[in-house]
Design a protein around this motif. Structure first.
Motif: not given
Lengths: 198, 435
Positions: A150, A189-192, B98, B251
């Motif tokens: 995504d 990455c992402h909500l890291h 995560e 996405p």
């Protein structure tokens, strides 16, 4: 009669370059000793991937000397270590750049222009995928799905840091940023970054 | 009725990954507390009754998998959590680990108790180092709080959870290959039987479960099997994570019941197609499953419904493509993946995937001949069913499905000597330029 003249003896054959002497730093040795405890006493080989990551982290790549050192700790043969190293894509047997740029090239990232990201990176860095630049700063690699579809096109820098949604037109700025600010220039990455690490 | 997420409700909140947050907002470790008062067999019965099906791809009932784990043996037993998540288009476990790691840790502990294991290994893919850091830090906290380790919550039950980092191998997601990799070897599948339930890790009885599967276990224990099976269609119960990627506006990972249709997922949850372009095709379950067409979008996204529609839910990784995508290019892109990731153990897969890729590259470049199309079909059919693991079938699928649904595109490439899709999209939308 000399049945085994020295020049034909196995020990006289020229072997592959071993690399310099290799031994874990005391710190890495302690880490290895701790992790090997996670597995049953007769299953030390389970720690082989971890042992290889330690060696690669220490030296940047895995020389035959490093593999022998790992073999010594795992208590297996150097051939068994090489068997494992040659299978997994995240180990390097040759020196690589300070920043190994892994560009995901699989479908979801490719749909969003990953191939053009690689093209641009290749142009800006002046190297083809698979190569390291002459200063030893960057290595460019194309890799298969990184598991953040995504956020494509997604990049992994070395084996620890990530950068997401890199549009081909932003590649030049990205490389400049990476050069000047190091991994601090990466988005993660992402909500890291957002909520993960405070 | 609006669906209330349970697995991912808090993933966007800051600090949702911490133990304190988990205890406060998600009734953290209540499931474990309750599980430890039950008999392991009753626990397995409960999971069976819930109808929980493995979320990794095959959709095999989890309770049955646990029941098969050999009971009468002096050997230790193991839980291996499959966190290798490498199926193209799948990134749900990434988010779970995560942002909600304690749910997985609790799931591991309960599962260990159920099958009589004392150790769970979480096999995480090497690329997820940032996830591993969080997971390991939270495992430490769980140890300190007494949810892991010796004599958990005073029950006398001991359980250790360790994270094991892989090093870049798609094949390590296959359960026996994962076990081989955990044992410190090349990630190559074993001949089955014996199945891991009998002789798995270190030849001991082992259950290999996906991250999302194990995350559902605490919820079942806490809320009951009936609650779980009441979410979603019959035999497809429970919350499900859908990963939506490709040409959609938003996405991401979306949680829904399996009543939800593909159309709702794509057009409501993910915001619809970018620039409102028409949808050409969707891969509903990660790259290894057959393609579905726009007229099939009203299919509910459940294991059984998707299978009836001619595809598989797999790992629920939806890859959505608009009309700009050339299907020959798509097959070539995926075969590049399979060729690279084939572990090399079975000849049909190792040689076949390479052969398919070369043929596709030729056709895609406009240099193909009519006989290449028959050859593609023939090679694919000689891989399917002729390999130790499902990888072979997966590698042949992109070719077979695109040739079945879009054979005219292949023929056009051969006839015209080039890709015949309108060239204009490439100039208009440079970011989508795929080839």
């Amino acid at each position: 009669m000399d049945y085994a003249p020295a020049r034909f003896h196995a020990s006289a054959r020229k072997l592959a370059e071993q690399g310099g002497d290799f031994a874990y730093t005391p710190e890495n040795q302690a880490k290895f000793d701790a992790v090997v405890q996670r597995y049953p006493a007769d299953q030390r080989k389970s720690a082989i991937l971890y042992a290889l990551y330690l060696a690669q982290g220490q030296q940047g790549y895995l020389s035959p000397a490093a593999m022998s050192h790992v073999a010594h700790h795992i208590r297996c043969t150097a051939a068994e270590v090489e068997d494992v190293v040659s299978y997994y894509t995240m180990f390097f047997t040759k020196p690589v750049g300070k920043y190994v740029i892994n560009v995901c090239r699989t479908l979801s990232c490719a749909l969003l222009g990953a191939e053009r990201v690689t093209e641009q990176l290749s142009e800006v860095l002046g190297i083809a995928p698979g190569e390291t630049d002459p200063t030893g700063t960057f290595t460019l690699l194309e890799v298969e799905c990184l598991g953040a579809c995504d956020r494509g096109p997604v990049l992994m820098i070395n084996d620890t840091d990530w950068h997401e949604r890199l549009a081909p037109e932003n590649v030049r700025t990205f490389v400049d940023d990476l050069r000047t600010r190091g991994v601090g220039a990466l988005t993660g990455c992402h909500l890291h970054k957002e909520g993960g690490k405070t | 009725m609006a669906y209330e997420p349970v697995l991912t409700k808090f993933v966007n909140e800051p600090n949702s990954y911490t133990l304190d947050f988990y205890l406060k907002h998600q009734r953290g470790y209540e499931g474990l507390r309750k599980a430890l008062t039950l008999q392991p067999n009753d626990l397995i019965e409960q999971v069976k009754a819930s109808g929980l099906r493995g979320r990794g791809g095959a959709g095999f009932p989890t309770g049955m998998k646990w029941q098969f784990v050999l009971k009468d043996t002096p050997k230790p037993k193991y839980i291996c959590c499959n966190a290798d998540e490498s199926e193209p288009g799948t990134f749900k476990d990434h988010v779970l680990m995560e942002r909600n790691p304690h749910l997985l840790i609790e799931g591991c502990a309960i599962s260990c108790y159920a099958i009589g294991a004392k150790v769970a290994y979480i096999y995480i893919r090497g690329e997820f180092f940032h996830v591993q850091e969080i997971l390991e830090a939270e495992i430490d906290k769980a140890y300190k709080a007494g949810y892991l380790g010796k004599n958990i919550l005073g029950s006398g039950f001991d359980c250790d959870v360790y994270v094991h980092r892989g090093a870049g191998a798609y094949e390590a997601g296959e359960e026996t290959a994962l076990i081989e990799s955990l044992e410190g070897k090349r990630a190559q599948p074993r001949i089955k039987p014996p199945f891991p339930a009998v002789a798995g890790l270190y030849q001991c009885p082992t259950a290999v479960n996906n991250v999302e599967t194990l995350c559902n276990v605490p919820l079942i224990v806490m809320n009951g099997a009936e609650w779980f099976s009441s979410i979603g269609p019959e035999k497809n119960g429970g919350p499900k994570l859908f990963c939506i990627s490709g040409h959609v506006k938003r996405p991401g990972v979306y949680e829904a019941s399996m009543h939800t249709t593909l159309r709702e997922l794509i057009y409501e949850q993910a915001g619809g197609m970018i620039d409102e372009r028409p949808l050409k095709a969707v891969i509903p379950g990660g790259s290894s499953v057959p393609i579905l067409l726009p007229e099939q979008l009203d299919t509910p996204a459940s294991f059984d419904h998707i299978q009836k529609a001619g595809s598989l839910l797999g790992s629920a990784g939806l890859i959505v493509m608009n009309d700009s995508v050339c299907m020959v290019w798509l097959a070539m892109n995926l075969l590049h993946f399979y060729r690279h990731e084939s572990c090399g153990k079975c000849t049909p897969c190792r040689e076949g995937s390479d052969w398919l890729f070369k043929l596709l590259r030729r056709v895609e470049a406009g240099e193909g001949q009519p006989k290449d199309l028959d050859l593609l079909f023939g090679v694919s059919n000689n891989i399917v069913g002729k390999t130790l693991c499902a990888f072979g079938d997966a590698a042949a699928t992109p070719v077979l499905t695109t040739m079945k649904l879009f054979r005219h595109e292949y023929e056009a490439h051969v006839r015209e000597g080039r890709c015949t899709l309108p060239a204009s999209w490439r100039a208009e939308h440079p970011i989508f330029a795929a080839h």
